[in-house]
Design a protein around this motif. Structure first.
Motif, PDB file in Angstrom:
ATOM      1  N   LYS A 466     -26.304  90.435  49.879  1.00 30.87           N
ATOM      2  CA  LYS A 466     -26.776  89.571  50.960  1.00 30.87           C
ATOM      3  C   LYS A 466     -25.822  88.409  51.181  1.00 30.87           C
ATOM      4  CE  LYS A 466     -29.830  87.650  47.512  1.00 30.87           C
ATOM      5  NZ  LYS A 466     -31.188  87.675  46.975  1.00 30.87           N
ATOM      6  N   THR A 467     -25.996  87.774  52.328  1.00 28.41           N
ATOM      7  CA  THR A 467     -25.173  86.618  52.691  1.00 28.41           C
ATOM      8  C   THR A 467     -26.048  85.369  52.678  1.00 28.41           C
ATOM      9  OG1 THR A 467     -23.643  87.917  54.012  1.00 28.41           O
ATOM     10  CG2 THR A 467     -23.861  85.600  54.607  1.00 28.41           C
ATOM     11  N   GLY A 468     -25.508  84.271  52.170  1.00 36.59           N
ATOM     12  CA  GLY A 468     -26.262  83.024  52.177  1.00 36.59           C
ATOM     13  C   GLY A 468     -25.431  81.912  51.572  1.00 36.59           C
ATOM     14  N   THR A 469     -25.977  80.684  51.586  1.00 32.06           N
ATOM     15  CA  THR A 469     -25.247  79.568  50.993  1.00 32.06           C
ATOM     16  C   THR A 469     -25.841  79.202  49.637  1.00 32.06           C
ATOM     17  OG1 THR A 469     -26.588  77.890  52.109  1.00 32.06           O
ATOM     18  CG2 THR A 469     -24.612  78.634  53.248  1.00 32.06           C
ATOM     19  N   PHE A 470     -24.985  78.702  48.760  1.00 38.51           N
ATOM     20  CA  PHE A 470     -25.335  78.357  47.382  1.00 38.51           C
ATOM     21  C   PHE A 470     -24.675  77.019  47.075  1.00 38.51           C
ATOM     22  CE2 PHE A 470     -25.656  82.811  47.954  1.00 38.51           C
ATOM     23  CZ  PHE A 470     -26.752  83.200  47.194  1.00 38.51           C
ATOM     24  N   THR A 471     -25.416  76.109  46.449  1.00 38.79           N
ATOM     25  CA  THR A 471     -24.881  74.766  46.208  1.00 38.79           C
ATOM     26  C   THR A 471     -24.622  74.593  44.718  1.00 38.79           C
ATOM     27  OG1 THR A 471     -26.165  74.017  48.089  1.00 38.79           O
ATOM     28  CG2 THR A 471     -25.285  72.323  46.625  1.00 38.79           C
ATOM     29  N   ASN A 472     -23.389  74.315  44.373  1.00 39.23           N
ATOM     30  CA  ASN A 472     -23.039  74.253  42.945  1.00 39.23           C
ATOM     31  C   ASN A 472     -23.330  72.873  42.367  1.00 39.23           C
ATOM     32  OD1 ASN A 472     -20.911  72.536  43.559  1.00 39.23           O
ATOM     33  ND2 ASN A 472     -19.388  73.721  42.442  1.00 39.23           N
ATOM     34  N   THR A 473     -22.977  72.714  41.111  1.00 36.51           N
ATOM     35  CA  THR A 473     -23.283  71.466  40.403  1.00 36.51           C
ATOM     36  C   THR A 473     -22.559  70.264  41.009  1.00 36.51           C
ATOM     37  OG1 THR A 473     -23.442  70.508  38.178  1.00 36.51           O
ATOM     38  CG2 THR A 473     -21.439  71.769  38.664  1.00 36.51           C
ATOM     39  N   ASP A 474     -21.447  70.516  41.725  1.00 40.57           N
ATOM     40  CA  ASP A 474     -20.672  69.431  42.353  1.00 40.57           C
ATOM     41  C   ASP A 474     -21.152  69.071  43.763  1.00 40.57           C
ATOM     42  OD1 ASP A 474     -18.924  69.442  40.157  1.00 40.57           O
ATOM     43  OD2 ASP A 474     -17.636  70.936  41.077  1.00 40.57           O
ATOM     44  N   ARG A 475     -22.298  69.615  44.194  1.00 37.35           N
ATOM     45  CA  ARG A 475     -22.796  69.448  45.571  1.00 37.35           C
ATOM     46  C   ARG A 475     -21.948  70.188  46.595  1.00 37.35           C
ATOM     47  NH1 ARG A 475     -21.429  64.707  46.598  1.00 37.35           N
ATOM     48  NH2 ARG A 475     -21.158  63.631  44.608  1.00 37.35           N
ATOM     49  N   LEU A 476     -21.252  71.209  46.166  1.00 36.87           N
ATOM     50  CA  LEU A 476     -20.452  72.028  47.089  1.00 36.87           C
ATOM     51  C   LEU A 476     -21.352  73.111  47.660  1.00 36.87           C
ATOM     52  CD1 LEU A 476     -17.168  73.164  45.311  1.00 36.87           C
ATOM     53  CD2 LEU A 476     -17.309  72.096  47.567  1.00 36.87           C
ATOM     54  N   VAL A 477     -21.507  73.138  48.979  1.00 38.23           N
ATOM     55  CA  VAL A 477     -22.260  74.214  49.628  1.00 38.23           C
ATOM     56  C   VAL A 477     -21.264  75.340  49.914  1.00 38.23           C
ATOM     57  CG1 VAL A 477     -23.706  74.808  51.607  1.00 38.23           C
ATOM     58  CG2 VAL A 477     -23.779  72.494  50.662  1.00 38.23           C
ATOM     59  N   GLN A 478     -21.490  76.501  49.298  1.00 40.76           N
ATOM     60  CA  GLN A 478     -20.506  77.578  49.393  1.00 40.76           C
ATOM     61  C   GLN A 478     -21.133  78.834  49.977  1.00 40.76           C
ATOM     62  OE1 GLN A 478     -17.235  77.113  46.419  1.00 40.76           O
ATOM     63  NE2 GLN A 478     -18.919  77.339  44.991  1.00 40.76           N
ATOM     64  N   LEU A 479     -20.319  79.619  50.648  1.00 43.47           N
ATOM     65  CA  LEU A 479     -20.824  80.825  51.304  1.00 43.47           C
ATOM     66  C   LEU A 479     -20.654  82.039  50.387  1.00 43.47           C
ATOM     67  CD1 LEU A 479     -22.057  81.665  53.988  1.00 43.47           C
ATOM     68  CD2 LEU A 479     -19.760  82.116  54.845  1.00 43.47           C
ATOM     69  N   GLY A 480     -21.790  82.706  50.112  1.00 46.50           N
ATOM     70  CA  GLY A 480     -21.752  83.999  49.426  1.00 46.50           C
ATOM     71  C   GLY A 480     -21.878  85.083  50.488  1.00 46.50           C
ATOM     72  N   ARG A 481     -20.970  86.051  50.456  1.00 49.57           N
ATOM     73  CA  ARG A 481     -20.984  87.061  51.519  1.00 49.57           C
ATOM     74  C   ARG A 481     -21.422  88.425  50.992  1.00 49.57           C
ATOM     75  NH1 ARG A 481     -16.331  84.145  52.407  1.00 49.57           N
ATOM     76  NH2 ARG A 481     -16.151  83.101  54.433  1.00 49.57           N
ATOM     77  N   GLN A 482     -22.156  89.147  51.825  1.00 52.49           N
ATOM     78  CA  GLN A 482     -22.614  90.482  51.448  1.00 52.49           C
ATOM     79  C   GLN A 482     -21.421  91.422  51.260  1.00 52.49           C
ATOM     80  OE1 GLN A 482     -25.389  92.328  54.160  1.00 52.49           O
ATOM     81  NE2 GLN A 482     -25.547  94.173  52.886  1.00 52.49           N
ATOM     82  N   ALA A 483     -21.410  92.127  50.114  1.00 53.30           N
ATOM     83  CA  ALA A 483     -20.322  93.062  49.831  1.00 53.30           C
ATOM     84  C   ALA A 483     -20.800  94.509  49.811  1.00 53.30           C
ATOM     85  CB  ALA A 483     -19.690  92.713  48.479  1.00 53.30           C
TER      86      ALA A 483
END
Ligand code: SF4
Length: 703
Positions: A466-483
């Motif tokens: 699936k595709t969605g955003t994930f926020t890491n410990t540094d407050r970085l909002v990152q895009l995870g893309r469906q593979a």
């Protein structure tokens, strides 16, 4: 070994495991992930740990759930069950999505209509995306009509967040992990980053090699402690004594930052009066660290040009977890070690999206962006955004829900991607509660110990599906893309949540994940400036990012704190002992935690080939002297018992904890460590005391 297949596509995404948030690329052939490579993300610069690199094939495991399941009428819910995924069809029958959803949502609706919304509760997941977390909490708040929604942040940093919100007005980190490279001194307390935040640990090691002096404060000796400038192996449970003694020295020796205290804080006089009673000489016998060493590290931290504090579950998972964090905050404030590069406060977040799931409102007392449900203005804002009346009473937390089920107050639950039968303290009690529910809907990718007790099981999607955003410990909002595509009839979680919402009578018509993200932006000022297009282009944006085009701010609180007055607040803390101390019947201390190779309740990593091969069996780390006392050879079987349960597992001789303290990872279903733990709660964060309870060990048993 076999040669790697030539991939037919490569998809840029992020790691599904820890909060470090490493960026990676999935190499895929014929809808199978063949291998994974690190890529050049802000948190990892191409590095990956063993979980990120090898922990992907769980997605293709034969035990994946591929059809909706409905419990057979004659299958009893056994809290003492032995998990056996092979037997799934003796307990459940396969069903169509139509039938399963009608039953799953229909029965929740009936309970809501008969008993009110507070008879229902939902647990979302820190492994899901921001969009999934947001829709899940919206479903509970508008579809269940209560605020009974929580997730595993309650088991992790809830106490840190409570202290941070109270003290500085924001629960997230002030500086990214990699700021340690700019710090002269870094205190790492109650954390084992080499195991739990492995790539972050590599930055800490690099910093140490380049001259940053690491001060490790921990009852357990970690790999990082071995390279630290000082390791203070204080007695378990004595954090407040040690930290107050450090502050005593800083006040007594005039090392406070008077300008910072005057301009940016309030409440210092009360803190100063409190720490006056905690001289290092008085605290030394309590915490087991000599007064000179306490004085030395206090001076080092206070007088450094820039000094950072990073902490983990060793701080938070106590009945005094909030007090522990209050002391760390006070230490940073009194020395002005915050608001500049290389300084600040960094609670190392555990799961890949525990920061984002909390931001998105998967917490019972807050709407998205930590807006309190009992604040009339916030409530009015969300009522207008969501188009319906909302309940202004804060909901129940994870452990409170389990207790409310026993009391007959909560009767139905919807659990997405969490496994409380393994992760909750006093797991035998938690399993009895789950088994006692009138109706339990579980959405997951495997038949977890929790799903085994469900009435309806909805087969969901793995991270790479699936595709969605994930926020890491540094407050970085990152895009995870469906593979890859989900197997069989398994569906993406956003689709399932929306179907459940519609079944509860909500008219939801989200087209795609970007539409959900856009709605989040409208309700969450912190990410208001982040557009989906920018995420697609840049892959990662740091919040706060209030306006489109804002660069994002990795270092915050540079000239004020996000509190009503703009000032941070000192909150004094006194010593509160653990809820259950060792005694003649249960003479040892149990500390629970994680292993490098396994992730939390093990449902993913124990089904990943390489990781399972590295750590296949349940183990306890026992001090060699304690093992000798028991007459058990390393590798022998032991049984650990507490007042709440017992488990049998293999003993590994390990002197990283002091004699008298045993460490057990909580990922093994055969020997679930949480059958032993105590569900006593920190009164502020409502976090259970996973880091301290009394146990006894006997030789033998059946693992
Ligand atoms: Fe994944 Fe964390 Fe390892 Fe990075 S450090 S690869 S995010 S588990």
């Amino acid at each position: 070994g076999a040669a790697l297949a030539v991939p037919d596509k490569s998809v840029d995404s992020v790691c599904p495991y820890c909060g470090v948030g490493c960026q990676l690329t999935y190499h895929v052939k014929d809808n199978r992930i063949e291998y994974v490579e690190g890529r050049d993300g802000p948190a990892n610069s191409g590095r990956l740990c063993v979980k990120g690199r090898y922990g992907f094939d769980y997605a293709h495991h034969p035990q994946r759930l591929t059809r909706p399941l409905i419990r057979r009428a004659d299958a009893p819910k056994r809290a003492d069950m032995a998990m056996n995924p092979e037997d799934v069809l003796s307990v459940f029958r396969e069903a169509s999505w139509e039938e399963a959803l009608a039953l799953a949502a229909g029965k929740l609706k009936t309970i809501r209509d008969q008993h009110g919304g507070r008879a229902l509760a939902g647990f979302g997941s820190a492994k899901g995306s921001n969009e999934e977390a947001y829709l899940f909490q919206k479903l509970v708040r508008t579809g269940f009509a209560s605020n009974n929604v929580d997730h595993c942040t309650r088991l992790c940093h809830a106490s840190s967040v409570a202290a941070l919100l109270e003290g500085i007005g924001s629960g997230a980190v002030s500086n990214p992990v990699r700021d340690i490279e700019q710090a002269d001194v870094a205190i790492i307390i109650g954390a084992n980053p080499t195991v739990n935040h492995p790539v972050a640990a590599t930055w800490m090691k690099n910093a140490a090699a380049a001259g940053t002096r690491l001060i490790v404060l921990d009852p357990r000796r970690s790999e990082l402690a071995a390279i630290a400038h000082r390791h203070l192996q204080f007695k378990p449970d004595t954090d407040v004594a040690l930290l107050n003694a450090m502050m005593h020295v800083i006040v007594e020796e005039g090392l406070v930052d008077e300008g910072f205290i005057a301009d940016r804080t309030s409440g210092f006089e009360a803190l100063k009066a409190n720490v006056a009673a905690y001289s290092p000489e008085k605290m030394a016998p309590i915490c087991g660290i000599d007064a000179d060493t306490i004085r030395y590290v206090a001076r080092l931290y206070a007088s450094a040009k820039s000094a950072m504090i990073l902490w983990g579950m060793g701080v938070s998972q106590h009945v005094h977890g909030t007090d522990n964090a209050r002391c760390l905050i006070a230490l940073a404030l009194m020395t002005g070690q915050i608001g500049r590069p290389g300084t600040g406060l960094h609670p190392l977040r555990g799961q890949n999206n525990v920061q984002g799931a909390s931001d998105a409102g998967l917490i019972p007392m807050m709407y998205p962006d930590y807006q309190r449900v009992d604040n009339p203005e916030a409530k009015a804002r969300f009522e207008s955004l969501w188009g319906m009346a909302l309940d202004d009473r804060p909901g129940l937390t994870v452990v409170e829900v389990m207790k409310a089920i026993k009391a007959g107050e909560v009767k139905g639950m919807y659990i997405m991607g969490e496994n409380p039968a393994m992760s909750d303290p006093d797991a035998n009690h938690a399993r009895e509660s789950l088994a006692a529910l009138e109706h339990l809907v579980v959405q997951d990718i495997f038949l977890t110990e929790t799903a085994y007790l469900a009435d309806v099981v909805l087969p969901a999607s793995a991270f790479a599906e699936k595709t969605g955003t994930f926020t890491n410990t540094d407050r970085l909002v990152q895009l995870g893309r469906q593979a890859i595509d989900p197997p069989g009839d398994a569906r993406q979680d956003l689709w399932i949540i929306q179907q459940m919402a519609n079944g509860l009578g909500l008219d939801w018509r989200y087209g795609d994940v970007a539409e959900v993200f856009d709605e989040m932006r409208r309700s969450m000022p912190s990410i208001g400036g982040i557009t989906w297009e920018r995420l697609q282009r840049e892959d990662a944006v740091t919040y706060p990012c209030m306006q489109e085009g804002d660069p994002g701010a990795p270092v915050v609180f540079t000239d004020s704190f996000p509190t009503a007055t703009g000032r941070a607040r000192f909150v004094p803390a006194d010593i509160i002992p653990a809820a259950e101390r060792p005694d003649a019947d249960y003479p040892l201390v149990l500390i629970t935690g994680r292993q490098l190779e396994h992730w939390h309740t093990g449902s993913m990593t124990r089904r990943a080939g390489v990781l399972d091969a590295l750590e296949p069996d349940p183990v306890a780390l026992v001090h060699p002297l304690d093992l000798a006392d028991l007459g058990v050879a390393p590798g022998g079987v032991i049984t650990i018992a507490s007042r709440r349960g017992e488990v049998s597992l293999y003993a590994r001789a390990d002197d990283s904890s002091p004699p008298g303290a045993v460490f057990v990872p909580f990922c093994y279903y055969e020997a679930a460590a949480n059958r032993l733990t105590n569900d006593a709660l920190d009164p502020f964060g409502k976090i259970p005391e996973f880091k301290y309870c009394a146990v006894r060990i006997t030789p033998g048993g059946t693992p």
